[in-house]
Scaffold this motif. Structure first.
Motif, PDB file in Angstrom:
ATOM      1  N   UNK A 419     -15.138 -31.837  24.327  1.00 27.57           N
ATOM      2  CA  UNK A 419     -15.190 -33.275  24.590  1.00 27.57           C
ATOM      3  C   UNK A 419     -15.905 -34.002  23.460  1.00 27.57           C
ATOM      4  N   UNK A 420     -16.969 -33.391  22.942  1.00 26.99           N
ATOM      5  CA  UNK A 420     -17.671 -34.018  21.810  1.00 26.99           C
ATOM      6  C   UNK A 420     -16.739 -34.165  20.614  1.00 26.99           C
ATOM      7  N   UNK A 421     -15.977 -33.103  20.311  1.00 27.13           N
ATOM      8  CA  UNK A 421     -15.051 -33.163  19.176  1.00 27.13           C
ATOM      9  C   UNK A 421     -13.917 -34.140  19.455  1.00 27.13           C
ATOM     10  N   UNK A 422     -13.440 -34.165  20.701  1.00 30.93           N
ATOM     11  CA  UNK A 422     -12.342 -35.064  21.038  1.00 30.93           C
ATOM     12  C   UNK A 422     -12.782 -36.518  20.986  1.00 30.93           C
ATOM     13  N   UNK A 423     -14.026 -36.774  21.383  1.00 27.73           N
ATOM     14  CA  UNK A 423     -14.554 -38.136  21.286  1.00 27.73           C
ATOM     15  C   UNK A 423     -14.643 -38.580  19.834  1.00 27.73           C
ATOM     16  N   UNK A 424     -15.099 -37.682  18.966  1.00 30.76           N
ATOM     17  CA  UNK A 424     -15.152 -38.002  17.541  1.00 30.76           C
ATOM     18  C   UNK A 424     -13.764 -38.243  16.980  1.00 30.76           C
ATOM     19  N   UNK A 459      -2.275 -39.881  20.687  1.00 30.70           N
ATOM     20  CA  UNK A 459      -2.573 -38.490  21.051  1.00 30.70           C
ATOM     21  C   UNK A 459      -4.046 -38.322  21.421  1.00 30.70           C
ATOM     22  N   UNK A 460      -4.932 -38.956  20.669  1.00 35.19           N
ATOM     23  CA  UNK A 460      -6.361 -38.765  20.934  1.00 35.19           C
ATOM     24  C   UNK A 460      -6.785 -39.440  22.237  1.00 35.19           C
ATOM     25  N   UNK A 461      -6.164 -40.565  22.593  1.00 37.37           N
ATOM     26  CA  UNK A 461      -6.518 -41.258  23.832  1.00 37.37           C
ATOM     27  C   UNK A 461      -6.184 -40.378  25.038  1.00 37.37           C
ATOM     28  N   UNK A 462      -4.989 -39.832  25.068  1.00 39.15           N
ATOM     29  CA  UNK A 462      -4.573 -38.978  26.189  1.00 39.15           C
ATOM     30  C   UNK A 462      -5.402 -37.699  26.216  1.00 39.15           C
ATOM     31  N   UNK A 463      -5.624 -37.104  25.058  1.00 41.16           N
ATOM     32  CA  UNK A 463      -6.419 -35.873  24.999  1.00 41.16           C
ATOM     33  C   UNK A 463      -7.856 -36.111  25.441  1.00 41.16           C
ATOM     34  N   UNK A 464      -8.399 -37.300  25.161  1.00 41.59           N
ATOM     35  CA  UNK A 464      -9.764 -37.616  25.576  1.00 41.59           C
ATOM     36  C   UNK A 464      -9.865 -37.666  27.098  1.00 41.59           C
ATOM     37  N   UNK A 465      -8.886 -38.279  27.745  1.00 44.72           N
ATOM     38  CA  UNK A 465      -8.892 -38.326  29.211  1.00 44.72           C
ATOM     39  C   UNK A 465      -8.796 -36.928  29.806  1.00 44.72           C
ATOM     40  N   UNK A 466      -7.989 -36.076  29.206  1.00 44.58           N
ATOM     41  CA  UNK A 466      -7.875 -34.700  29.685  1.00 44.58           C
ATOM     42  C   UNK A 466      -9.177 -33.930  29.481  1.00 44.58           C
ATOM     43  N   UNK A 467      -9.827 -34.128  28.360  1.00 44.60           N
ATOM     44  CA  UNK A 467     -11.087 -33.432  28.076  1.00 44.60           C
ATOM     45  C   UNK A 467     -12.189 -33.875  29.027  1.00 44.60           C
ATOM     46  N   UNK A 468     -12.211 -35.162  29.354  1.00 43.83           N
ATOM     47  CA  UNK A 468     -13.208 -35.646  30.311  1.00 43.83           C
ATOM     48  C   UNK A 468     -12.992 -35.015  31.685  1.00 43.83           C
ATOM     49  N   UNK A 469     -11.751 -34.942  32.133  1.00 43.74           N
ATOM     50  CA  UNK A 469     -11.458 -34.371  33.451  1.00 43.74           C
ATOM     51  C   UNK A 469     -11.768 -32.883  33.497  1.00 43.74           C
ATOM     52  N   UNK A 470     -11.607 -32.189  32.388  1.00 44.41           N
ATOM     53  CA  UNK A 470     -11.866 -30.746  32.368  1.00 44.41           C
ATOM     54  C   UNK A 470     -13.310 -30.429  32.715  1.00 44.41           C
ATOM     55  N   UNK A 471     -14.242 -31.293  32.324  1.00 47.32           N
ATOM     56  CA  UNK A 471     -15.651 -31.029  32.621  1.00 47.32           C
ATOM     57  C   UNK A 471     -15.907 -31.069  34.129  1.00 47.32           C
ATOM     58  N   UNK A 472     -15.296 -32.034  34.802  1.00 48.77           N
ATOM     59  CA  UNK A 472     -15.461 -32.122  36.258  1.00 48.77           C
ATOM     60  C   UNK A 472     -14.764 -30.950  36.952  1.00 48.77           C
ATOM     61  N   UNK A 473     -13.531 -30.658  36.536  1.00 52.09           N
ATOM     62  CA  UNK A 473     -12.768 -29.602  37.197  1.00 52.09           C
ATOM     63  C   UNK A 473     -13.417 -28.236  37.011  1.00 52.09           C
ATOM     64  N   UNK A 474     -13.900 -27.944  35.811  1.00 54.51           N
ATOM     65  CA  UNK A 474     -14.510 -26.638  35.566  1.00 54.51           C
ATOM     66  C   UNK A 474     -15.889 -26.526  36.212  1.00 54.51           C
ATOM     67  N   UNK A 475     -16.556 -27.641  36.433  1.00 59.40           N
ATOM     68  CA  UNK A 475     -17.806 -27.610  37.196  1.00 59.40           C
ATOM     69  C   UNK A 475     -17.525 -27.188  38.629  1.00 59.40           C
TER      70      UNK A 475
END
Length: 500
Positions: A419-424, A459-475
């Protein structure tokens, strides 16, 4: 996540078996719970004290807390009231939970039926009346024929001594079956709650992707209008307009699959909650409704085998297989039965209740198998093989559980870094698009450069939303992998007055 009131009272039966055991030995192995794997960590390399951080609510760092316990209602750590309400409704209305509860009650009744039939005497009252034709040939007086009525009233008692523990081993196996169904019920609670959380996060992620894609499509449509005006004025070639039209069409083409996934996810959520897909009461979920838990309790490896429902259920099956060895062994030993009968027999109904017509009997029998064609020994060997199979399945369940935890822990670490890399990447793509647009307006860059910047940003906008959701789902996946904290549910006395 506590069981319903009707299932809370079902006790453990090990103590009951000990109290009802008769004098005598119990053949077969005495079950011992398998030891926990000799390890104090889940992964080869140690976990960091906390994960990487990124801007935004989904980017807060998470700290691992080894040895800290998981709350029973672990989903409340996301601080999403609509989610809490939906899970409470699901626990009350889910047909899967109701089915698991019914199977547990059935296992309990099967135990009670076997208990009464095997360890307690059988007492039956009998009343018979019959008319017979009497022929004197039997007594050497041919030609004597008569008719008579015979009435009998008696109480019969029979009792099979469980000298070698076959019946008690059978009860031990049924008690293990109750434990198995209890842990299956806990597993159903855990799977239901985890699936609801995961589906809610997926819905939120899909909504974020749809919103981002629609904003991008709006921007691209505005850019297309500008290009059309420039083309009419002779400022750009037709190819630039066609390229922008293609990009806009491609962006819009990604919306129907996202909408379809969103609809399917909401249908899944409704069914998990025991609702029809058409029910309008289902809440909507967005990423901003969730709070990412900053402290992640991590159960110790030595405790995982005592807390995960699937491991405990597998251990119960192993216990049941062990008891069946005892049942098969006891079948090779003598079977002793005691019987008694007391009653009356008379030629008239009234005489059946007179003291002078009393009859009684006492008896004892012993059955020792001598030759069964190898059947009993083969059954014992089969029981041992079944135990070996259950033991192997238990080991496989433990290994899979440790894999689940290791995967979840590593996923959380990588999610934060990703997520940090995707935000950058998103920031860089956004800055690049803004700069390129400015340069294009003054003729500093070609339209192809602008088109490329638009694609990268999309591409980065959609990937950012997916990366954010992954943190909640994997928690949520970590809490599920660690067993869900069901053992911390309030006791039945306290839980009886609280809603699920």
């Amino acid at each position: 996540m506590a069981p319903t009131p009707r299932t809370r009272w079902i006790p453990h039966y090990g103590a009951a078996l000990c109290c009802t055991a008769l004098a005598g030995c119990m053949v077969g192995p005495d079950y011992r719970s398998p030891a926990a794997p000799p390890t104090d960590h889940y992964t080869v390399t140690p976990l960091p004290e906390q994960t990487a951080s990124a801007p935004g609510a989904a980017g807060v760092p998470q700290r691992f807390a080894p040895g800290q316990d998981i709350p029973a209602e672990w989903w409340t750590l996301f601080h999403c009231e609509p989610l809490d309400t939906l899970i409470r409704q699901a626990l009350a209305d889910s047909p899967n939970i109701a089915s698991a509860q019914a199977v547990l009650r059935q296992a309990h009744e099967n135990y009670l039926a076997q208990f009464g039939g095997s360890l307690l005497p059988s007492v039956n009252a009998q009343l018979n009346g019959q008319r017979e034709k009497f022929n004197g040939v039997t007594f050497g007086e041919p030609g004597v024929v008569d008719y008579l009525n015979l009435y009998n009233a008696s109480v019969n008692v029979s009792y099979k001594l469980d000298v070698f523990g076959g019946a008690r081993r059978q009860l031990e196996g049924l008690a293990a079956q109750i434990d198995y169904q209890r842990y299956q019920l806990q597993g159903a609670y855990l799977a239901l709650t985890a699936n609801i959380v995961t589906a809610a996060v997926k819905e939120a992620s899909l909504r974020a992707q749809i919103d981002a894609t629609e904003r991008i499509a709006t921007d691209e449509d505005q850019q297309l209008q500008v290009l059309n005006q420039q083309f009419e004025l002779g400022g750009v070639a037709k190819t630039a307009v066609l390229a922008q039209q293609t990009l806009l069409a491609q962006t819009r083409a990604t919306l129907p699959p996202l909408a379809q996934s969103l609809d399917q996810t909401r249908h899944q959520l409704a069914v998990l909650a025991g609702m029809l897909p058409s029910d309008p009461a289902l809440p909507e979920f967005r990423l901003e409704m969730f709070t990412l838990p900053q402290t992640l309790p991590v159960t110790l490896p030595s405790s995982l085998v005592k807390q995960r429902p699937d491991i405990l259920a597998s251990a119960a099956l192993l216990h049941q297989a062990s008891a069946q060895i005892g049942v098969a062994t006891a079948a090779m030993y003598p079977q002793i039965t005691l019987s008694a009968s007391y009653g009356t027999e008379a030629l008239t109904p009234a005489g059946a209740f007179q003291q002078a017509n009393t009859i009684w009997s006492l008896g004892a029998g012993i059955l020792q198998p001598i030759f069964q064609g190898g059947q009993l020994r083969a059954q014992k060997r089969a029981a041992v093989d079944a135990y070996d199979q259950a033991n192997a399945q238990y080991r496989a369940t433990v290994l899979l559980a440790f894999q689940n935890v290791a995967d979840s822990l590593r996923a959380l670490d990588h999610d934060a870094t990703g997520l940090k890399a995707q935000t950058e990447a998103w920031r860089a793509a956004s800055d690049s698009l803004t700069l390129t647009r400015g340069q294009y307006r003054v003729g500093g860059v070609s339209y192809l450069a602008l088109l490329d910047a638009q694609r990268q940003y999309q591409q980065t906008v959609v990937s950012l939303a997916q990366a954010q959701a992954s943190r909640y789902a994997d928690t949520a996946a970590l809490f599920q992998a660690l067993g869900g904290g069901w053992w911390n549910a309030p006791p039945p006395e306290a839980a009886a007055d609280t809603p699920h």
